[in-house]
Motif scaffolding. Structure first.
Motif, PDB file in Angstrom:
ATOM      1  N   ALA A 128      75.580  33.459  19.538  1.00 52.36           N
ATOM      2  CA  ALA A 128      75.158  34.155  18.325  1.00 52.36           C
ATOM      3  C   ALA A 128      76.272  35.028  17.754  1.00 52.36           C
ATOM      4  CB  ALA A 128      73.924  35.007  18.612  1.00 52.36           C
ATOM      5  N   GLY A 129      77.273  35.327  18.570  1.00 55.61           N
ATOM      6  CA  GLY A 129      78.369  36.161  18.101  1.00 55.61           C
ATOM      7  C   GLY A 129      77.966  37.611  17.898  1.00 55.61           C
ATOM      8  N   GLU A 130      77.109  38.130  18.800  1.00 55.73           N
ATOM      9  CA  GLU A 130      76.647  39.507  18.624  1.00 55.73           C
ATOM     10  C   GLU A 130      76.480  40.202  19.975  1.00 55.73           C
ATOM     11  OE1 GLU A 130      73.052  38.724  16.502  1.00 55.73           O
ATOM     12  OE2 GLU A 130      71.874  38.500  18.311  1.00 55.73           O
ATOM     13  N   VAL A 131      76.427  41.526  19.912  1.00 55.72           N
ATOM     14  CA  VAL A 131      76.172  42.330  21.106  1.00 55.72           C
ATOM     15  C   VAL A 131      74.668  42.396  21.308  1.00 55.72           C
ATOM     16  CG1 VAL A 131      76.375  44.639  22.123  1.00 55.72           C
ATOM     17  CG2 VAL A 131      78.281  43.670  20.830  1.00 55.72           C
ATOM     18  N   ARG A 132      74.226  42.033  22.516  1.00 50.03           N
ATOM     19  CA  ARG A 132      72.789  42.049  22.833  1.00 50.03           C
ATOM     20  C   ARG A 132      72.351  43.349  23.471  1.00 50.03           C
ATOM     21  NH1 ARG A 132      69.898  39.156  26.016  1.00 50.03           N
ATOM     22  NH2 ARG A 132      71.455  38.890  27.613  1.00 50.03           N
ATOM     23  N   GLY A 133      73.251  44.150  23.902  1.00 51.18           N
ATOM     24  CA  GLY A 133      72.900  45.412  24.539  1.00 51.18           C
ATOM     25  C   GLY A 133      74.105  46.020  25.196  1.00 51.18           C
ATOM     26  N   GLY A 134      73.874  47.154  25.785  1.00 51.68           N
ATOM     27  CA  GLY A 134      74.948  47.826  26.475  1.00 51.68           C
ATOM     28  C   GLY A 134      74.444  49.085  27.130  1.00 51.68           C
ATOM     29  N   GLY A 135      75.153  49.484  28.157  1.00 55.23           N
ATOM     30  CA  GLY A 135      74.753  50.694  28.837  1.00 55.23           C
ATOM     31  C   GLY A 135      75.796  51.189  29.806  1.00 55.23           C
ATOM     32  N   ALA A 136      75.636  52.450  30.173  1.00 58.32           N
ATOM     33  CA  ALA A 136      76.553  53.098  31.100  1.00 58.32           C
ATOM     34  C   ALA A 136      76.228  52.716  32.527  1.00 58.32           C
ATOM     35  CB  ALA A 136      76.472  54.613  30.933  1.00 58.32           C
ATOM     36  N   GLU A 137      77.273  52.496  33.292  1.00 65.95           N
ATOM     37  CA  GLU A 137      77.145  52.298  34.724  1.00 65.95           C
ATOM     38  C   GLU A 137      77.882  53.465  35.362  1.00 65.95           C
ATOM     39  OE1 GLU A 137      78.485  48.422  35.839  1.00 65.95           O
ATOM     40  OE2 GLU A 137      77.166  47.445  34.395  1.00 65.95           O
ATOM     41  N   VAL A 138      77.120  54.333  36.022  1.00 64.19           N
ATOM     42  CA  VAL A 138      77.709  55.538  36.598  1.00 64.19           C
ATOM     43  C   VAL A 138      77.928  55.348  38.094  1.00 64.19           C
ATOM     44  CG1 VAL A 138      76.716  57.027  34.831  1.00 64.19           C
ATOM     45  CG2 VAL A 138      75.451  56.621  36.939  1.00 64.19           C
ATOM     46  N   PRO A 139      78.909  56.067  38.655  1.00 67.50           N
ATOM     47  CA  PRO A 139      79.135  55.960  40.096  1.00 67.50           C
ATOM     48  C   PRO A 139      77.872  56.331  40.867  1.00 67.50           C
ATOM     49  CG  PRO A 139      80.880  57.219  39.042  1.00 67.50           C
ATOM     50  CD  PRO A 139      79.824  56.990  38.014  1.00 67.50           C
ATOM     51  N   ASN A 140      77.515  55.528  41.862  1.00 68.92           N
ATOM     52  CA  ASN A 140      76.311  55.778  42.646  1.00 68.92           C
ATOM     53  C   ASN A 140      76.490  56.860  43.692  1.00 68.92           C
ATOM     54  OD1 ASN A 140      74.821  53.854  41.336  1.00 68.92           O
ATOM     55  ND2 ASN A 140      75.363  52.230  42.745  1.00 68.92           N
ATOM     56  N   SER A 141      77.678  57.036  44.155  1.00 66.14           N
ATOM     57  CA  SER A 141      77.903  58.032  45.199  1.00 66.14           C
ATOM     58  C   SER A 141      79.061  58.921  44.784  1.00 66.14           C
ATOM     59  CB  SER A 141      78.201  57.347  46.524  1.00 66.14           C
ATOM     60  OG  SER A 141      79.330  56.531  46.406  1.00 66.14           O
ATOM     61  N   PRO A 142      79.085  60.123  45.306  1.00 67.96           N
ATOM     62  CA  PRO A 142      80.174  61.028  44.922  1.00 67.96           C
ATOM     63  C   PRO A 142      81.525  60.508  45.394  1.00 67.96           C
ATOM     64  CG  PRO A 142      78.795  61.998  46.646  1.00 67.96           C
ATOM     65  CD  PRO A 142      78.161  60.703  46.244  1.00 67.96           C
ATOM     66  N   ASP A 143      82.529  60.781  44.601  1.00 63.01           N
ATOM     67  CA  ASP A 143      83.902  60.438  44.955  1.00 63.01           C
ATOM     68  C   ASP A 143      84.384  61.483  45.963  1.00 63.01           C
ATOM     69  OD1 ASP A 143      86.677  60.138  45.083  1.00 63.01           O
ATOM     70  OD2 ASP A 143      86.831  59.602  42.968  1.00 63.01           O
ATOM     71  N   ARG A 144      84.838  61.047  47.117  1.00 65.53           N
ATOM     72  CA  ARG A 144      85.258  61.988  48.161  1.00 65.53           C
ATOM     73  C   ARG A 144      86.462  62.823  47.737  1.00 65.53           C
ATOM     74  NH1 ARG A 144      84.426  57.755  52.934  1.00 65.53           N
ATOM     75  NH2 ARG A 144      82.198  58.045  53.147  1.00 65.53           N
ATOM     76  N   ASN A 145      87.212  62.338  46.754  1.00 63.23           N
ATOM     77  CA  ASN A 145      88.382  63.079  46.291  1.00 63.23           C
ATOM     78  C   ASN A 145      88.043  64.114  45.241  1.00 63.23           C
ATOM     79  OD1 ASN A 145      90.136  61.555  47.948  1.00 63.23           O
ATOM     80  ND2 ASN A 145      90.079  59.905  46.446  1.00 63.23           N
ATOM     81  N   LYS A 146      86.788  64.134  44.792  1.00 62.43           N
ATOM     82  CA  LYS A 146      86.367  65.086  43.767  1.00 62.43           C
ATOM     83  C   LYS A 146      85.214  65.920  44.317  1.00 62.43           C
ATOM     84  CE  LYS A 146      87.624  62.154  39.907  1.00 62.43           C
ATOM     85  NZ  LYS A 146      87.169  61.508  38.694  1.00 62.43           N
ATOM     86  N   PRO A 147      85.182  67.183  43.923  1.00 66.06           N
ATOM     87  CA  PRO A 147      84.051  68.002  44.369  1.00 66.06           C
ATOM     88  C   PRO A 147      82.769  67.560  43.664  1.00 66.06           C
ATOM     89  CG  PRO A 147      85.431  69.222  42.831  1.00 66.06           C
ATOM     90  CD  PRO A 147      86.128  67.918  43.100  1.00 66.06           C
ATOM     91  N   TYR A 148      81.649  67.906  44.273  1.00 67.16           N
ATOM     92  CA  TYR A 148      80.368  67.634  43.619  1.00 67.16           C
ATOM     93  C   TYR A 148      80.363  68.328  42.278  1.00 67.16           C
ATOM     94  CZ  TYR A 148      78.694  65.714  47.968  1.00 67.16           C
ATOM     95  OH  TYR A 148      78.525  64.921  49.062  1.00 67.16           O
ATOM     96  N   PRO A 149      79.598  68.024  41.336  1.00 66.86           N
ATOM     97  CA  PRO A 149      78.342  67.268  41.312  1.00 66.86           C
ATOM     98  C   PRO A 149      78.544  65.773  41.091  1.00 66.86           C
ATOM     99  CG  PRO A 149      78.650  68.345  39.217  1.00 66.86           C
ATOM    100  CD  PRO A 149      79.841  68.729  40.097  1.00 66.86           C
ATOM    101  N   THR A 150      77.466  65.030  41.106  1.00 70.50           N
ATOM    102  CA  THR A 150      77.515  63.587  40.932  1.00 70.50           C
ATOM    103  C   THR A 150      76.854  63.187  39.616  1.00 70.50           C
ATOM    104  OG1 THR A 150      75.439  63.293  42.117  1.00 70.50           O
ATOM    105  CG2 THR A 150      77.462  63.184  43.423  1.00 70.50           C
ATOM    106  N   TYR A 151      77.095  61.933  39.244  1.00 71.73           N
ATOM    107  CA  TYR A 151      76.516  61.385  38.014  1.00 71.73           C
ATOM    108  C   TYR A 151      75.093  60.892  38.227  1.00 71.73           C
ATOM    109  CZ  TYR A 151      81.058  61.336  35.707  1.00 71.73           C
ATOM    110  OH  TYR A 151      82.234  61.703  35.122  1.00 71.73           O
ATOM    111  N   CYS A 152      74.364  60.885  37.136  1.00 71.65           N
ATOM    112  CA  CYS A 152      72.997  60.380  37.138  1.00 71.65           C
ATOM    113  C   CYS A 152      72.695  59.848  35.735  1.00 71.65           C
ATOM    114  CB  CYS A 152      72.041  61.524  37.487  1.00 71.65           C
ATOM    115  SG  CYS A 152      70.304  61.132  37.286  1.00 71.65           S
ATOM    116  N   LYS A 153      72.014  58.714  35.657  1.00 80.08           N
ATOM    117  CA  LYS A 153      71.610  58.164  34.358  1.00 80.08           C
ATOM    118  C   LYS A 153      70.082  58.124  34.320  1.00 80.08           C
ATOM    119  CE  LYS A 153      71.756  53.707  32.948  1.00 80.08           C
ATOM    120  NZ  LYS A 153      72.308  52.431  32.509  1.00 80.08           N
ATOM    121  N   ILE A 154      69.517  58.614  33.210  1.00 88.31           N
ATOM    122  CA  ILE A 154      68.062  58.659  33.049  1.00 88.31           C
ATOM    123  C   ILE A 154      67.687  57.917  31.779  1.00 88.31           C
ATOM    124  CG2 ILE A 154      66.058  60.151  32.704  1.00 88.31           C
ATOM    125  CD1 ILE A 154      67.606  62.308  34.281  1.00 88.31           C
ATOM    126  N   ARG A 155      66.720  57.018  31.900  1.00 84.77           N
ATOM    127  CA  ARG A 155      66.221  56.221  30.771  1.00 84.77           C
ATOM    128  C   ARG A 155      64.932  56.842  30.249  1.00 84.77           C
ATOM    129  NH1 ARG A 155      67.436  52.682  26.758  1.00 84.77           N
ATOM    130  NH2 ARG A 155      65.724  51.297  26.342  1.00 84.77           N
TER     131      ARG A 155
END
Length: 136
Positions: free
Chosen positions: A74-101
């Motif tokens: 169809a030549g079109e975008v059907r959707g899209g969304g953010a994919e956030v890290p599921n677990s904290p990065d050990r090299n970065k201090p907390y907090p962590t990401y969360c996605k809410i629909r």
């Protein structure tokens, strides 16, 4: 390109279609970087027409990977969304990401700890945390 054998056109065509999306353009303007094109596999019943087998253009914005699903035929975008890290990065201090629909308003919100980072719907970004943009 991660899965070229599953794509019917080519990477340039897929990227061109995805980059016409207002959200993709906004991410690029804010420093997002196109990272890859891939078909992400999900468990699908055989011959299920609703199964997502379409390629996606992934744009990295900080730690967030935003995927734009492209319908090549169809030549079109059907959707899209953010994919956030599921677990904290050990090299970065907390907090962590969360996605809410929010199904009632058809919006997604991405948080870093308690701070709202971005909010978007099916066609545009409704909010970007400006202070988040200045973080190195």
């Amino acid at each position: 390109m991660d899965t070229p054998e599953l794509i019917t056109t080519n990477g340039s065509s897929i990227a061109g279609i995805a980059l016409h999306d207002k959200r993709a353009q906004e991410l690029i303007r804010r420093g997002g970087i196109p990272e890859k094109i891939a078909v992400i596999f999900h468990s699908c019943p055989r011959d299920d027409p609703c199964c997502d087998r379409d390629p996606k253009l992934f744009i990295r914005y900080r730690d967030i990977l935003f995927a734009f699903t492209v319908d090549e035929q169809a030549g079109e975008v059907r959707g899209g969304g953010a994919e956030v890290p599921n677990s904290p990065d050990r090299n970065k201090p907390y907090p962590t990401y969360c996605k809410i629909r929010d199904n009632a308003n058809r919006t997604d919100s991405v948080y870093l700890g308690n701070d709202l980072m971005m909010k978007y719907d099916d066609t545009s970004f409704l909010f970007f945390n400006e202070s988040f943009e200045r973080v190195p």
